[in-house]
Write an enzyme that holds these catalytic residues in place. Sequence first.
Site, PDB file in Angstrom:
ATOM      1  CE  LYS A   1      -4.141  -1.957   1.421  1.00 27.99           C
ATOM      2  NZ  LYS A   1      -3.994  -3.523   1.811  1.00 27.99           N
TER       3      LYS A   1
HETATM    4  C1  PLP Z   1      -4.558  -4.561   1.137  1.00 28.32           C
HETATM    5  C2  PLP Z   1      -3.669  -5.736   0.823  1.00 28.32           C
HETATM    6  C3  PLP Z   1      -4.236  -6.889   0.104  1.00 28.32           C
HETATM    7  C4  PLP Z   1      -5.426  -6.708  -0.876  1.00 28.32           C
HETATM    8  O1  PLP Z   1      -5.042  -5.556  -1.856  1.00 28.32           O
HETATM    9  P1  PLP Z   1      -6.419  -5.298  -2.580  1.00 28.32           P
HETATM   10  O2  PLP Z   1      -5.981  -4.043  -3.563  1.00 28.32           O
HETATM   11  O3  PLP Z   1      -7.528  -4.818  -1.758  1.00 28.32           O
HETATM   12  O4  PLP Z   1      -6.956  -6.498  -3.457  1.00 28.32           O
HETATM   13  C5  PLP Z   1      -3.471  -7.974   0.111  1.00 28.32           C
HETATM   14  N1  PLP Z   1      -2.321  -8.177   0.825  1.00 28.32           N
HETATM   15  C6  PLP Z   1      -1.886  -7.220   1.851  1.00 28.32           C
HETATM   16  C7  PLP Z   1      -0.848  -7.551   2.800  1.00 28.32           C
HETATM   17  C8  PLP Z   1      -2.584  -6.148   1.846  1.00 28.32           C
HETATM   18  O5  PLP Z   1      -2.032  -4.916   2.777  1.00 28.32           O
END
Ligand code: PLP
Length: 461
Positions: A112
């Site tokens: 993120k």
């Molecule tokens: C947010 C997140 C996901 C999922 O990603 P999306 O874009 O919501 O599909 C997967 N793994 C981790 C570690 C995350 O923080």
Amino acid sequence: MKYISTRGKAPALSFGDVLLAGLANDGGLYVPETLPHYSKDEIASWASLSYQELAFKVMWPFVEGDIPAEEFKSMIEEAYAGFNHESIAPMVQVGNNEWVLELFRGPTLAFKDFALQLLGRLMDYVLAKRNEKLVIMGATSGDTGSAAIEGCRHSEHLSIFILHPYQRVSEVQRRQMTTVIDDNVFNVAVKGNFDDCQGMVKSSFADQSFLKGAKLGAVNSINWARIMAQIVYYFSSALAVGGPHRNVSFSVPTGNFGDIFAGYLAKKMGLPVDQLVVATNQNDILHRVIAENDMSRQALNVTLSPSMDIMVSSNFERLLFDAHGRNGAEIDDLMARFNKGDVSLNDQAWSFVKENFDSYKVDDKRTCEVITEVHDSAQYLLDPHTAIGLEAARQCWKDKSVPMITLATAHPVKFPEAVEKAGCDLPNLPEHMKDLFEREESYSVLDNELTQVQSFVAERI
Ligand SMILES: *Cc1c(COP(=O)(O)O)cnc(C)c1O
């Protein structure tokens, strides 16, 4: 570039407007009206670019007209300066033709950071130009909160309020948020659960009168700018394994369908992609819709991969828009049908989804086994989300001569429970976080009451 709503009724907006708006006012999500398209030769010519230079190439058409080129370049430089690997998104080989794309080299150790480090800077630029301020309010059960705080802490025109459930996030996750001591950062521990926190944020967006004229902004993945930033590493990783003159495949641990949707866009922009694999945990609505055309909602399971514990994936609507010939009125109808309990797509839309995606579901037991197996076979420690991605990749992989890239969405140190259950030693915290447990913390504990939380916010903006 103009952006249109998936429900067809909201006005088309510029990048700057979409950035601040989040959701469209007809309830839809914004998508670009058109996509740039590149030939293989053009993509191949990017092979020698740094990650930051490539990021500029890939994202420029989406922001052009709203952000000047030189400003955008320096935002990209700053956004990725805090990553702890010079290639920003390094690749590790874990098997024959099998790669892991490490997206956890940023300040909060999850993918993120790629989008949120940039989002805060983009918002700050646009707000400064307009002489406006924005109040960010979000709820978190872990990863999003810390990445959003890190991304917004230096923004002069933003203040950020992150609600987390009191005593229900892990200590690492809490400390990643609460040790950020800045005038515009407010951590609120609500004496309730995650749903209570999220409910308060939703109510606050629906009725913003408590803000006395200030506006709320969204940092969750309904915000288009987050998807945009994630397109870049599909190009960088494909180039690293011989693309675009050979096909590549991707497997993506999926929750809200934001990350994998960025991969789908990379493919539409000309990147030769063989397979896009949607990897889910027991919360498998996306796997069920792809495999069986079943979109029924089921009770939420708590799993060892909490960042994928999502019942309804909001970004899936962006794909459904394409699956219905980009007809907003049809999506509007479809969403109304879903709310009445209908749970399937028409044949044409379902075929579209199946042509573009494969899927696989992995439970907790298998997740831990994969962590152990890969630790033994490749001396590489996976986090539980990435383990799900890798297992799905192996199960869905059709042509073993095509490189398969699994997106590693988090560092294993963030998820000690799964690592311990897999019988592996927990790694040390990375250098920049070594003193996390000694740092000063600041957060406010509030009752599970909307009015209390809203007064807290209103008094501090
Ligand atoms: C947010 C997140 C996901 C999922 O990603 P999306 O874009 O919501 O599909 C997967 N793994 C981790 C570690 C995350 O923080």
